[in-house]
Scaffold this active site. Structure first.
Site, PDB file in Angstrom:
ATOM      1  N   ASP A   1      33.101  39.245  15.069  1.00  0.00           N
ATOM      2  CA  ASP A   1      32.220  40.686  14.200  1.00  0.00           C
ATOM      3  C   ASP A   1      31.021  40.002  14.041  1.00  0.00           C
ATOM      4  O   ASP A   1      29.740  40.927  14.188  1.00  0.00           O
ATOM      5  CB  ASP A   1      33.429  40.693  12.909  1.00  0.00           C
ATOM      6  CG  ASP A   1      34.087  41.692  12.989  1.00  0.00           C
ATOM      7  OD1 ASP A   1      34.321  42.360  13.560  1.00  0.00           O
ATOM      8  OD2 ASP A   1      35.183  40.931  12.816  1.00  0.00           O
TER       9      ASP A   1
ATOM     10  N   HIS B   1      44.919  35.411  10.758  1.00  0.00           N
ATOM     11  CA  HIS B   1      45.481  35.149  12.146  1.00  0.00           C
ATOM     12  C   HIS B   1      46.368  33.643  12.429  1.00  0.00           C
ATOM     13  O   HIS B   1      46.274  33.190  13.328  1.00  0.00           O
ATOM     14  CB  HIS B   1      44.227  35.639  13.292  1.00  0.00           C
ATOM     15  CG  HIS B   1      43.660  36.379  12.660  1.00  0.00           C
ATOM     16  ND1 HIS B   1      42.337  36.532  11.562  1.00  0.00           N
ATOM     17  CD2 HIS B   1      43.769  37.657  13.165  1.00  0.00           C
ATOM     18  CE1 HIS B   1      41.903  37.526  11.853  1.00  0.00           C
ATOM     19  NE2 HIS B   1      42.716  38.458  12.441  1.00  0.00           N
TER      20      HIS B   1
ATOM     21  N   GLY C   1      38.676  43.920  13.702  1.00  0.00           N
ATOM     22  CA  GLY C   1      40.201  43.862  14.499  1.00  0.00           C
ATOM     23  C   GLY C   1      41.061  44.957  14.421  1.00  0.00           C
ATOM     24  O   GLY C   1      41.261  45.297  13.007  1.00  0.00           O
ATOM     25  N   SER C   2      41.106  45.032  15.203  1.00  0.00           N
ATOM     26  CA  SER C   2      42.748  46.436  13.933  1.00  0.00           C
ATOM     27  C   SER C   2      43.644  45.730  14.045  1.00  0.00           C
ATOM     28  O   SER C   2      43.731  44.183  14.824  1.00  0.00           O
ATOM     29  CB  SER C   2      43.347  47.193  15.991  1.00  0.00           C
ATOM     30  OG  SER C   2      42.544  48.745  15.979  1.00  0.00           O
ATOM     31  N   GLY C   3      45.506  46.087  13.970  1.00  0.00           N
ATOM     32  CA  GLY C   3      46.142  45.058  13.563  1.00  0.00           C
ATOM     33  C   GLY C   3      46.346  44.709  11.679  1.00  0.00           C
ATOM     34  O   GLY C   3      47.536  44.261  12.064  1.00  0.00           O
ATOM     35  N   HIS C   4      45.522  45.042  11.186  1.00  0.00           N
ATOM     36  CA  HIS C   4      45.130  44.779   9.900  1.00  0.00           C
ATOM     37  C   HIS C   4      45.789  46.426   8.816  1.00  0.00           C
ATOM     38  O   HIS C   4      45.215  46.141   7.603  1.00  0.00           O
ATOM     39  CB  HIS C   4      44.095  43.951   9.325  1.00  0.00           C
ATOM     40  CG  HIS C   4      43.848  42.806  10.305  1.00  0.00           C
ATOM     41  ND1 HIS C   4      44.667  41.485  10.096  1.00  0.00           N
ATOM     42  CD2 HIS C   4      42.707  43.058  11.102  1.00  0.00           C
ATOM     43  CE1 HIS C   4      44.017  41.125  10.990  1.00  0.00           C
ATOM     44  NE2 HIS C   4      42.729  41.396  11.393  1.00  0.00           N
TER      45      HIS C   4
END
Lengths: 334, 334
Positions: free
Chosen positions: B109, B218, B53-56
């Site tokens: 994932d 998260h 995922g993006s955002g990390h």
């Protein structure tokens, strides 16, 4: 505000000791100070010493290393290092070829580095200095010597380090470094304050939906306080300021730095570059190199700055030289 | 929460386009996706594809480069990339020697990368995968396959990249990478939430004076919610967890990563290392290398994690190989 710190002891000392413990292969302390030296520093050349207040990490210690500074003189949080520790730091790296000091143009730093240069003179150490005043929102062009130094420090340090490596004389290193300083401008934007470590106090106040263009790292006044806007409008405004300031045009080749001020995320900083890139492309400005980093921060301050360094062939040569520190590595990836 | 984003358009696409515009000498997009490829990727060797995922950020795209991954398959914010884009990314870098996928052990994932491997099979691309499950606070040791992957991803990617560079077969790269994964553990601590870009919502809630040991990136549950404490007490507790988990003792040689989760400053992270160093030294554990970085983040989340990779001679060889991306450069500074 929950700061991850100890109950007692000096905050800067513990932070520097932690940095030195983690990176002990590369750096050591100037004894009895919070200043650091690169173990494999230049030999037989002009030495480069940088410094200023702590709290803006990775600046300054993060820019000591191969091709960068030989040492950094670190003050307390948001306070200039004193003349004694600056002098000790210069003595620790001097090779008889002279020492160049680079620091941001702030009253306390100017005073203390000037006194340190006097003290170095008593020890027969030749010195010179470059004050970085890249923040074009901090005073009008006619009073350029009242402008503050912010993220532009880093590319000026980069160029100076390469000039030292090239074996230039102190006079020539000074000339090249001043050329970099005179061709770099930055404009910033604050969305939220940082806090003063140990005091649990915000560095300034901004309303829920307010932002300030040109606000300084410590909350110094900027050029306009307004409401929050989408990033395209923010970058439009900032690019216009830089373009006017630098008379940017399609003959220009530049290095660009989008710098986060502390808590602004890479998703956001990348989006700033996405918008900035449109301006640069539509104006035909050649981007030689670009970085998106949080290099010059003020604790968890929100916001970003845009720095543009105009390059000529000489500056490009020094900008392109390889360098390596835990925070800034420049080598051909390709 | 003021996020510096556009009013419309896809957040991840704009962010990746900005990253690619700034670093266009090094990277290009996998056409019609948010995935990126290193232009000077490996030739004639096993290829390495990472993702999640993006955002990390800078994870994952920041770890594509020389000696690191050949490509990253990037999902939406906090969401796995879909099997199609993972497959396209693998196809973009496959050299007929096979593709190793490294990703964090999350249900989405696992599902999507498994499907991508099936799809790659139809295209005659040989694949293997390593799921990183370094977060020892996320499930007991007996259920290690329920543990989440966090900052440990990065050193696993580092080792795998060097193993690919060495020209090992897919089976051998897999063996070395699994060895790194099986010798790495991380424990984190949350002091404040990040926010979900575009939604202006915090990722979880924590009281004014509360922290949580082991909380996931998260907001997944950790092992203890308690009141804020000084950093020495925080690190004591975390080191004890890692020591017990890994049976650390004075025969061990390790690489350490103190990782900031987003808005935690270097003054604080350096102080974490200052405390951690006392434990490592008093226990006689040999630190081969250490980094203090904010590499695996969750937007402006507050807190940090400590990662320890136990090294043997083989892992050390791959760990030490040079690498370079805009976020991770490993070369001898000395």
């Amino acid at each position: 505000m929950k700061k991850i710190l100890n109950r007692s002891g000096d905050i800067v000392t513990q932070s520097i000791q932690g940095f030195l413990a983690a990176y002990d292969k590369y750096f050591e302390a100037v004894p009895e100070t919070n200043c650091i030296v690169y173990k494999n520093r230049r030999k037989g050349k002009v030495s480069l010493v940088i410094g200023g207040g702590s709290g803006h990490e990775p600046l300054f210690s993060g820019f000591v290393g191969k091709g960068l500074a030989d040492a950094s003189a670190n003050g307390n949080i948001f306070a200039s290092p004193n003349p004694q520790v600056i002098t000790e730091t210069a003595k620790a790296v001097d090779e008889g070829k002279g020492v160049l000091f680079i620091y941001g143009n702030y009253e306390g730093d100017n005073l203390n580095f000037d006194m340190a240069e006097e003290m170095c003179g008593f020890e027969d150490i030749k010195t010179a200095h470059v004050r970085v005043w890249d923040d074009c929102a901090s005073a009008p062009k006619e009073r350029i010597e009242d402008r503050r130094g912010i993220a532009g420090d880093i590319y000026v340090i980069k160029v100076a380090g390469a000039a030292c490596d090239a074996g230039l004389s102190l006079e020539e290193v000074l000339r090249v470094t001043e050329k970099a300083r005179d061709n770099i401008n930055t404009i910033g934007l604050a969305t939220s304050p940082g806090s003063i470590p140990g005091l649990n106090k915000p560095t300034f106040e901004l309303g829920e939906d307010e932002i300030e263009f040109g606000m300084g790292m410590h909350g110094e006044p900027g050029i306009e306080r307004t409401t929050m806007k989408p990033v395209d409008e923010l970058v439009d405004r900032m690019y216009d300021e830089l373009k006017r300031e630098m008379s940017l045009n399609s003959d220009d080749e530049v290095a660009v730095l989008v710098n986060g001020l502390g808590s602004t995320t890479l998703v956001e900083l990348n989006t700033v570059y996405y918008e900035l890139d449109k301006h640069l492309k539509s104006e035909g400005i050649k981007v030689h190199d670009a970085e998106i980093k949080s290099w010059c921060t003020c604790q968890e301050m929100g916001g970003f700055s845009i720095t543009i360094l105009r390059l000529d062939e000489e500056l490009k040569k020094y900008y392109d030289a390889s360098c390596c520190s835990p925070y800034y590595a420049r080598e051909a990836l390709i």
